[in-house]
Design a protein around this motif. Structure first.
Motif, PDB file in Angstrom:
ATOM      1  N   GLY A 244       0.719  -1.170   0.113  1.00 23.01           N
ATOM      2  CA  GLY A 244       0.015  -0.055   0.059  1.00 23.01           C
ATOM      3  C   GLY A 244       0.793   1.144  -0.058  1.00 23.01           C
ATOM      4  O   GLY A 244       1.991   1.331   0.711  1.00 23.01           O
ATOM      5  N   THR A 245       0.432   2.488  -0.814  1.00 19.44           N
ATOM      6  CA  THR A 245       1.201   3.493  -0.686  1.00 19.44           C
ATOM      7  C   THR A 245       0.622   4.640   0.231  1.00 19.44           C
ATOM      8  O   THR A 245      -0.553   4.672   0.486  1.00 19.44           O
ATOM      9  CB  THR A 245       1.528   4.124  -2.144  1.00 19.44           C
ATOM     10  OG1 THR A 245      -0.208   4.369  -2.759  1.00 19.44           O
ATOM     11  CG2 THR A 245       2.148   3.276  -2.876  1.00 19.44           C
ATOM     12  N   LEU A 246       1.413   5.349   0.668  1.00 23.98           N
ATOM     13  CA  LEU A 246       0.844   6.630   1.787  1.00 23.98           C
ATOM     14  C   LEU A 246       0.855   7.762   1.326  1.00 23.98           C
ATOM     15  O   LEU A 246       0.814   8.592   2.349  1.00 23.98           O
ATOM     16  CB  LEU A 246       1.572   6.073   3.185  1.00 23.98           C
ATOM     17  CG  LEU A 246       1.689   4.770   3.475  1.00 23.98           C
ATOM     18  CD1 LEU A 246       2.858   4.326   4.592  1.00 23.98           C
ATOM     19  CD2 LEU A 246       0.548   4.496   3.987  1.00 23.98           C
ATOM     20  N   GLY A 247       1.227   8.197   0.209  1.00 26.73           N
ATOM     21  CA  GLY A 247       1.147   9.332  -0.421  1.00 26.73           C
ATOM     22  C   GLY A 247       0.223   9.840  -1.230  1.00 26.73           C
ATOM     23  O   GLY A 247      -0.154  10.718  -1.840  1.00 26.73           O
ATOM     24  N   LYS A 248      -0.971   8.748  -1.111  1.00 27.76           N
ATOM     25  CA  LYS A 248      -2.328   9.047  -1.864  1.00 27.76           C
ATOM     26  C   LYS A 248      -3.505   9.263  -0.957  1.00 27.76           C
ATOM     27  O   LYS A 248      -3.669  10.187  -0.349  1.00 27.76           O
ATOM     28  CB  LYS A 248      -2.509   8.093  -2.913  1.00 27.76           C
ATOM     29  CG  LYS A 248      -1.239   7.852  -3.937  1.00 27.76           C
ATOM     30  CD  LYS A 248      -1.353   6.573  -4.915  1.00 27.76           C
ATOM     31  CE  LYS A 248      -0.288   6.433  -6.120  1.00 27.76           C
ATOM     32  NZ  LYS A 248       0.911   6.432  -5.439  1.00 27.76           N
ATOM     33  N   ALA A 249      -4.204   8.224  -0.597  1.00 25.32           N
ATOM     34  CA  ALA A 249      -5.490   8.477   0.256  1.00 25.32           C
ATOM     35  C   ALA A 249      -4.935   8.956   1.674  1.00 25.32           C
ATOM     36  O   ALA A 249      -5.572   9.538   2.117  1.00 25.32           O
ATOM     37  CB  ALA A 249      -6.245   7.133   0.294  1.00 25.32           C
ATOM     38  N   ALA A 250      -3.666   8.457   2.069  1.00 24.28           N
ATOM     39  CA  ALA A 250      -3.094   8.600   3.511  1.00 24.28           C
ATOM     40  C   ALA A 250      -2.794  10.171   3.482  1.00 24.28           C
ATOM     41  O   ALA A 250      -2.454  10.664   4.415  1.00 24.28           O
ATOM     42  CB  ALA A 250      -2.197   7.766   3.828  1.00 24.28           C
ATOM     43  N   GLY A 251      -2.481  10.740   2.380  1.00 25.35           N
ATOM     44  CA  GLY A 251      -2.049  12.138   2.324  1.00 25.35           C
ATOM     45  C   GLY A 251      -0.972  12.447   2.793  1.00 25.35           C
ATOM     46  O   GLY A 251      -0.354  13.933   2.851  1.00 25.35           O
ATOM     47  N   VAL A 252       0.295  11.616   2.801  1.00 24.95           N
ATOM     48  CA  VAL A 252       1.380  12.112   3.373  1.00 24.95           C
ATOM     49  C   VAL A 252       2.646  11.679   2.187  1.00 24.95           C
ATOM     50  O   VAL A 252       3.057  12.268   1.531  1.00 24.95           O
ATOM     51  CB  VAL A 252       1.894  11.255   4.750  1.00 24.95           C
ATOM     52  CG1 VAL A 252       3.229  11.854   5.132  1.00 24.95           C
ATOM     53  CG2 VAL A 252       0.898  11.761   5.559  1.00 24.95           C
ATOM     54  N   GLY A 253       3.050  10.262   2.447  1.00 28.24           N
ATOM     55  CA  GLY A 253       4.267   9.913   1.558  1.00 28.24           C
ATOM     56  C   GLY A 253       4.697   8.563   2.202  1.00 28.24           C
ATOM     57  O   GLY A 253       4.572   8.220   3.396  1.00 28.24           O
ATOM     58  N   GLY A 254       5.337   7.792   1.197  1.00 28.47           N
ATOM     59  CA  GLY A 254       5.864   6.790   1.635  1.00 28.47           C
ATOM     60  C   GLY A 254       4.920   5.332   1.026  1.00 28.47           C
ATOM     61  O   GLY A 254       4.036   5.525   0.385  1.00 28.47           O
TER      62      GLY A 254
END
Length: 400
Positions: A244-254
């Motif tokens: 899962g990426t963390l720079g899309k729906a999660a709004g941050v990055g990584g």
């Protein structure tokens, strides 16, 4: 011909083919309403359908506050790679939280946090292939980072046609590799189609294969709690490797990889894109923990419901028939133009009306399938969609 002459000739070739990309500069925080400039132009206000900020969290006050508090507690840089001295308690807390998000679907789940989805995919497949003589089976519309991961794995790789499970089954049946690895996007980023997840897992169970799911565009959006494709499809297996990426729906990055804890430990020992890079700033992990609170809570559920309402409204809006919509159950909505210049012309016409929708061309999509990629965000309103609709109708009336 000199080196620079070759460069200029190559750039001219891209321009002539409608494949040269244009860098735009944002002068305000990520949001539907942006101030944007291009080279040689003044910055101007734009209604943007261009980001992957699906839940509208990139500028959320809770994430801003968590990041500021994280900097105050942990400073700015991590100082080293994770396996030297760059692994902090807040990184560990984030990995535990991410593992918990997939624990209902992966037995004894562990998680590994990385600086980007590209690092995750390009490092995961080579490390996995190092376990045993392997063959990789990759969906033909997979993201570039998966394609590069297949190349770096230095083992036989086959491509199976989009959604053609019969062809994949035949490839798996014919394979004599000791280890088989099936890899696919969970949500295909250029058309928003969700892969047939349950059927893919059934094939992997039948043919003793790993199933690697790149859920870059599903994590945070799919599932009742926003836990992504595995929750959406109610999958459960120790064969699952979830990214899962963390720079899309999660709004941050990584990004993160979730899998059985034993496999995560193998990746920690062997994954070059994890071992040989400086760890992400610990303050980012603080912001991500805040993002997970929002994704899993009432605000996340409300945002996902609003996103679904926007998608339904958009698909019911009247548009010119010459720009067919690609059917998608996700926030990714595309208009198929076909030729590169046609996509560029429509994108530019919208830009002149203060609406930013990117033109997507090869090699991101197959030749002859250039499109406008409209990405919806929970931060959009129905009025925003109506403005886009009216702009498209006006452009068509004017003869584009």
């Amino acid at each position: 011909m000199t080196g620079l002459a070759q460069v200029r000739q190559a750039l001219h070739g891209l321009q002539q083919a409608g494949l040269r990309r244009t860098l735009r500069t944002c002068h305000s925080a990520c949001a539907p309403q942006l101030t944007v400039s291009m080279a040689g132009q003044d910055a101007s206000p734009m209604l943007a359908f261009a980001s992957n900020d699906y839940l509208g969290l990139a500028g959320h006050p809770a994430l801003r506050a968590a990041l500021i508090e994280g900097v105050q507690e942990w400073g700015v840089g991590s100082g080293a790679s994770h396996l030297i001295s760059g692994h902090y308690a807040v990184h560990e807390a984030l990995e535990a939280r991410l593992a918990a998000s997939q624990a209902a679907h992966i037995p004894q789940a562990g998680a590994l946090y990385l600086g980007s989805g590209y690092l995750a995919n390009s490092g995961l497949l080579p490390a996995l292939a190092a376990l045993a003589p392997s063959e990789i089976f990759s969906a033909d519309l997979n993201h570039a980072s998966i394609i590069d991961g297949c190349r770096l794995a230095r083992c036989p790789a086959q491509v199976w046609p989009h959604q053609d499970l019969a062809q994949l089954a035949a490839q798996l049946q014919a394979s004599r590799a000791q280890q088989k690895i099936v890899v696919t996007d969970a949500v295909f980023s250029m058309d928003g189609v969700i892969a047939p997840l349950a059927a893919l897992l059934a094939l992997c169970e039948e043919y003793d294969a790993w199933l690697v799911l790149d859920d870059a565009h599903g994590f945070g959006v799919l599932g009742a709690q926003g836990h992504g494709a595995l929750e959406h499809a109610a999958l459960h297996s120790e064969r699952l490797i979830y990214l899962g990426t963390l720079g899309k729906a999660a709004g941050v990055g990584g990004a993160f990889i979730a899998a059985h804890a034993d496999l995560i430990e193998w990746l920690r020992q062997k994954m070059r894109s994890y071992i040989f890079t400086t760890a992400s700033a610990p303050a980012l992990a603080c912001a991500l923990l805040a993002a997970l609170d929002l994704i899993e809570g009432t605000e996340g559920r409300t945002a996902r419901a609003h996103l679904q309402d926007l998608r339904t409204s958009w698909q019911s809006m009247a548009l010119p028939d010459c720009w067919p919509r690609l059917t998608s159950p996700t926030a990714i909505q595309a208009l198929l133009l076909g030729e590169n210049q046609a996509a560029l012309d429509l994108s530019h016409a919208l830009w002149r009306r203060g609406v930013w929708v990117p033109a997507i061309r090869p090699p991101t999509v197959p030749a002859g399938t250039a499109r406008l990629r409209i990405t919806l965000s929970a931060a959009h309103s129905l009025a925003d969609l109506q403005r886009l609709q009216h702009a498209l109708q006006a452009i068509h009336r004017e003869g584009l």
